[in-house]
Design an enzyme around this catalytic site. Structure first.
Site, PDB file in Angstrom:
ATOM      1  N   SER A   1      -4.842  26.942 -10.037  1.00 60.49           N
ATOM      2  CA  SER A   1      -4.992  28.325  -9.593  1.00 60.49           C
ATOM      3  C   SER A   1      -6.394  28.812  -9.919  1.00 60.49           C
ATOM      4  O   SER A   1      -7.047  28.284 -10.829  1.00 60.49           O
ATOM      5  CB  SER A   1      -3.976  29.216 -10.312  1.00 60.49           C
ATOM      6  OG  SER A   1      -4.233  30.592 -10.099  1.00 60.49           O
TER       7      SER A   1
ATOM      8  N   TYR B   1       0.126  32.360 -18.012  1.00 57.13           N
ATOM      9  CA  TYR B   1       0.064  31.705 -16.702  1.00 57.13           C
ATOM     10  C   TYR B   1      -1.283  31.008 -16.533  1.00 57.13           C
ATOM     11  O   TYR B   1      -1.352  29.844 -16.131  1.00 57.13           O
ATOM     12  CB  TYR B   1       0.275  32.729 -15.588  1.00 57.13           C
ATOM     13  CG  TYR B   1      -0.056  32.204 -14.211  1.00 57.13           C
ATOM     14  CD1 TYR B   1       0.838  31.363 -13.552  1.00 57.13           C
ATOM     15  CD2 TYR B   1      -1.251  32.529 -13.583  1.00 57.13           C
ATOM     16  CE1 TYR B   1       0.537  30.860 -12.279  1.00 57.13           C
ATOM     17  CE2 TYR B   1      -1.562  32.034 -12.320  1.00 57.13           C
ATOM     18  CZ  TYR B   1      -0.673  31.204 -11.675  1.00 57.13           C
ATOM     19  OH  TYR B   1      -0.978  30.709 -10.431  1.00 57.13           O
TER      20      TYR B   1
END
Length: 265
Positions: free
Chosen positions: A142, A155
């Site tokens: 990501s 995350y």
């Protein structure tokens, strides 16, 4: 590695980017083992595949279950006869909270899916991939794996772990038939918050970041795979922030902090 005629395993295949990857691979003449923890999501993917679904198998699986993942490799080979590629796409986000307000169980769940799930899949399939004349592993990290986003710190840490895992794997597999690609998406229309069971706060009075459509992202990703790319950034925001972070990590971090701080009040 060319995608046509190959058998690919795709996790998170019941929605978003994973579903788009399955459909695009089938369109390109691949066989696909679609993996997801949602039966409804897998059935939706099968329905959308339509006439291409003959090359598709569905595998209901939670990738945090190590023993089940280990059995999956044999299961896929029995169905398709071979495995040529693995796309580790499944992932979840955390509740939009500061680290101090996030309970440890929630953090462990995020790490379990994003990092350990990816690791289990690699360990299960790599021995088989090494036996092929050519093979490929794709790990979806990501933009949050290289750029810290307030409210998504765990995350981000999980995706940073996937990033370094992928880069290390690339180095270790030089001289073997297995190629490795790291994927760093920016904002995308995937419904990840809903599938993670969390709510995302709305940004009032500020311009919204344009969302990359998963179908476009899937095409870009697979084109990069066919070129054996080391690294691919998906979306204008990911490309822009990658450049800014390379030029000045502090400036890039402050920029994101200022844009996101009001959401954490």
């Amino acid at each position: 590695m060319q995608t046509a005629g190959k058998t690919w395993v795709v996790t998170g295949a019941g929605s978003g980017l994973g579903q788009a990857l399955v459909l695009e691979l089938l369109r390109r003449g691949s066989r696909v083992a679609a993996v997801d923890r949602s039966r409804e999501g897998l059935e939706e993917t099968q329905t959308k595949a339509g006439g291409s679904a003959a090359g598709l198998s569905l595998h209901l699986l939670d990738i945090t279950q190590r023993a089940r993942v280990e059995a999956l490799a044999e299961e896929v080979e029995q169905v398709h006869g071979q495995v040529d590629g693995l796309i580790n796409n499944a992932g979840i986000i955390q509740a939009f909270k500061r680290l101090q307000d996030l309970d440890l169980e929630a953090g462990e769940r995020v790490m379990g899916v994003n990092f350990y799930g990816t690791l289990y899949m690699i360990k299960a399939f790599l021995p088989r991939l090494l036996q092929r004349s050519e093979a490929h592993i794709v790990n979806v990290s990501s933009m949050g794996g290289f750029l810290p986003v307030p409210g998504q710190t765990i995350y981000g840490a999980s995706k940073a772990a996937v990033k370094l895992l992928t880069e290390g794997l690339w180095a270790e597999l030089q001289g073997t038939p297995v190629r490795v690609t790291l994927v760093l998406p920016g904002a995308m229309r995937t419904g990840i918050a809903q599938h993670s069971g969390v709510e995302t706060p709305r940004s009032e009075g500020q311009a919204q970041v344009p969302l990359l459509e998963p179908e476009e992202a899937a095409r870009t990703l697979l084109e990069a795979v066919e070129k054996n790319a080391f690294r691919v950034l998906l979306g204008k925001d990911a490309r822009t922030m990658d450049l800014l972070y390379r030029l000045s990590p502090l400036y890039a971090t402050r920029l994101i902090q200022r844009r996101m701080a009001h959401l954490l009040r």
